[in-house]
Write an enzyme that holds these catalytic residues in place. Structure first.
Site, short mmCIF file in Angstrom:
data_model
loop_
_atom_site.label_atom_id
_atom_site.label_comp_id
_atom_site.label_asym_id
_atom_site.label_seq_id
_atom_site.Cartn_x
_atom_site.Cartn_y
_atom_site.Cartn_z
N SER A 196 -19.04 5.20 46.66
CA SER A 196 -18.40 6.37 46.06
C SER A 196 -16.95 6.07 45.67
O SER A 196 -16.40 6.69 44.76
CB SER A 196 -18.46 7.57 47.02
OG SER A 196 -17.96 7.22 48.30
N ASN A 233 -5.98 5.19 48.81
CA ASN A 233 -6.80 4.32 47.96
C ASN A 233 -6.10 3.86 46.68
O ASN A 233 -6.67 3.07 45.92
CB ASN A 233 -8.10 5.03 47.58
CG ASN A 233 -9.05 5.18 48.76
OD1 ASN A 233 -9.00 4.39 49.71
ND2 ASN A 233 -9.90 6.19 48.71
N HIS A 261 -12.61 0.98 53.23
CA HIS A 261 -12.24 2.29 52.69
C HIS A 261 -13.46 3.03 52.14
O HIS A 261 -13.55 4.26 52.26
CB HIS A 261 -11.18 2.14 51.60
CG HIS A 261 -9.80 1.95 52.15
ND1 HIS A 261 -8.69 2.61 51.65
CD2 HIS A 261 -9.33 1.17 53.15
CE1 HIS A 261 -7.61 2.24 52.32
NE2 HIS A 261 -7.98 1.36 53.23
N ASP A 262 -14.38 2.32 51.51
CA ASP A 262 -15.58 2.97 50.99
C ASP A 262 -16.47 3.46 52.12
O ASP A 262 -16.89 4.61 52.14
CB ASP A 262 -16.36 2.01 50.10
CG ASP A 262 -17.63 2.66 49.54
OD1 ASP A 262 -17.50 3.68 48.85
OD2 ASP A 262 -18.73 2.15 49.82
N HIS A 283 -7.19 -7.77 59.54
CA HIS A 283 -5.79 -8.02 59.20
C HIS A 283 -5.41 -9.47 59.46
O HIS A 283 -4.23 -9.82 59.38
CB HIS A 283 -4.88 -7.09 60.01
CG HIS A 283 -5.01 -5.65 59.62
ND1 HIS A 283 -4.54 -4.60 60.39
CD2 HIS A 283 -5.58 -5.06 58.53
CE1 HIS A 283 -4.81 -3.45 59.79
NE2 HIS A 283 -5.43 -3.71 58.66
N ASP A 339 -9.67 -15.96 60.74
CA ASP A 339 -9.83 -16.60 62.04
C ASP A 339 -9.24 -15.68 63.11
O ASP A 339 -8.86 -14.55 62.83
CB ASP A 339 -9.15 -17.98 62.05
CG ASP A 339 -7.66 -17.93 61.73
OD1 ASP A 339 -7.08 -16.82 61.78
OD2 ASP A 339 -7.07 -18.99 61.44
N ARG A 395 -10.74 -4.71 52.47
CA ARG A 395 -10.13 -3.36 52.48
C ARG A 395 -10.98 -2.37 51.68
O ARG A 395 -11.20 -1.24 52.12
CB ARG A 395 -8.71 -3.45 51.90
CG ARG A 395 -7.93 -2.16 52.01
CD ARG A 395 -6.44 -2.42 51.80
NE ARG A 395 -5.69 -1.18 51.95
CZ ARG A 395 -5.06 -0.57 50.95
NH1 ARG A 395 -5.09 -1.08 49.73
NH2 ARG A 395 -4.40 0.55 51.15
N ASP A 409 -21.59 3.90 50.28
CA ASP A 409 -22.37 4.36 49.12
C ASP A 409 -21.68 4.10 47.79
O ASP A 409 -22.07 4.65 46.76
CB ASP A 409 -22.66 5.86 49.26
CG ASP A 409 -21.41 6.73 49.25
OD1 ASP A 409 -20.28 6.15 49.26
OD2 ASP A 409 -21.54 7.96 49.25
#
Length: 330
Positions: free
Chosen positions: A78, A93, A68-69, A191, A253, A64, A76
């Site tokens: 951030s 976040n 998200h980054d 997921h 899997d 995750r 990067d």
């Protein structure tokens, strides 16, 4: 003719290696640190393996964090920057975690190769290693390195797909990042491990689109099972596994695709993947095939190539939580 699982696992790894054997994306390349920090991947894996032994939840957390980054402003790191208005403070976040593991890996690398390895590459390598471990060591894709760390992190710039979006709208976001429809289905296959809070699915269970009824795309028996875990008037926000196959809810899997194919998807967007004409064929292929692990690895590599900073637009941080550059914005 029966095929041994060990043979299938070897084939998956071979296909992943073959697809990346000549990989180069801008400044990214395999074994980027060979001359400057030759054992970087061994050092990273050593720290990750030890942490995973005591906390297997690190795998979904890091998948995750990586997503998200990369998805908002490129890969990067951030998201790692501290600040009153940094990306960490954006709503989507606030529940991201895994920062302590990144710090531990960074500290170890700084002690051996000071000022060499970027935090952005650490995220990519740590995530790859956790996917490998959470798959029962069946999937280890090669990830190119050479990323630099970003100098800007703003909550206002966070742009992520939501769990209630349509397939077409979600794909528009992926397409802007030069990711294919197949990449999207594979990346959402992350997921296969992890959890979701009940608050994300209460509408599907009790009042789908203000009908006062459950989401009709869900298996009725499944609705009943989830209702017991997420009671309508509960004050607690419980959690449920994103992959409802009890035997593999913590394993990377293809089970996730089998579940959504059977109308047992937790998030609305997950279930839509199995029914929308744009993506249903891809889901069927992944549910019935045996190449998810290799394909997931390739999609993770493709995501890891988005918005990469180079020496002119980035830096190598000493601490992943703070920029070296005085003009950093966070």
């Amino acid at each position: 003719m029966a095929v041994k699982s060990s043979t299938i696992s070897a084939l998956i790894v071979f296909l992943a290696l073959l697809s990346l054997s000549h990989f180069s994306h801008g400044e990214l390349r395999l074994k980027f640190y060979n001359e400057t920090c030759s054992n970087v991947e061994q050092v990273v894996f050593g720290v990750v393996e030890k942490a995973f032994r005591t906390n297997s939840r690190l795998a979904p957390l890091m998948i995750r964090l990586y997503f998200h980054d990369c998805f908002s402003n490129g890969c990067d790191a951030s998201l790692l920057l501290d600040g009153t208005n940094s990306e960490k403070t954006a709503g989507p976040n606030l529940s991201v975690d895994g920062y302590a593991l990144i710090d531990a890996v960074k500290d170890e690398l700084e002690s051996k190769c000071e000022g060499v390895v970027s935090c952005a590459d650490i995220i990519a390598l740590v995530t790859r290693d956790l996917v490998h471990l959470a798959s029962g060591r069946k999937a280890r894709y090669e990830i190119p390195t050479g990323r630099f760390d970003g100098r800007e992190s703003l909550a206002s710039s966070v742009d992520l797909p939501g769990p209630r979006m349509s397939v077409s709208d979600t794909f528009k976001m992926f397409e802007k990042r030069k990711l294919s429809l197949t990449d999207m289905v594979l990346l959402l296959g992350g997921h296969t491990i992890g959890e979701a809070h009940c608050s994300f699915i209460m509408d599907r269970l009790y009042n789908f689109k203000n009908t006062g009824k459950p989401d009709p795309s869900m298996d009725p028996t499944f609705v009943k099972q989830l209702s017991e875990k997420c009671p309508k008037n509960s004050s607690a926000d419980g959690v449920v596994n994103l992959d409802q196959n009890v035997s593999s809810s913590n394993v990377v899997d293809s089970s996730f695709y089998k579940q959504i194919k059977s109308r047992r998807g937790i998030l609305h967007i997950d279930q839509l993947l199995a029914t929308d004409k744009m993506t249903s064929k891809i889901v069927m292929d992944l549910a019935d095939g045996n190449d998810f692990l290799a394909r997931f690895g390739r999609a993770m590599v493709n995501l890891g190539s988005f918005g990469v900073k180079d020496k002119g637009t980035g830096e190598i941080r000493t601490s992943c939580r703070a920029c070296k550059n005085l003009f950093c914005t966070a």
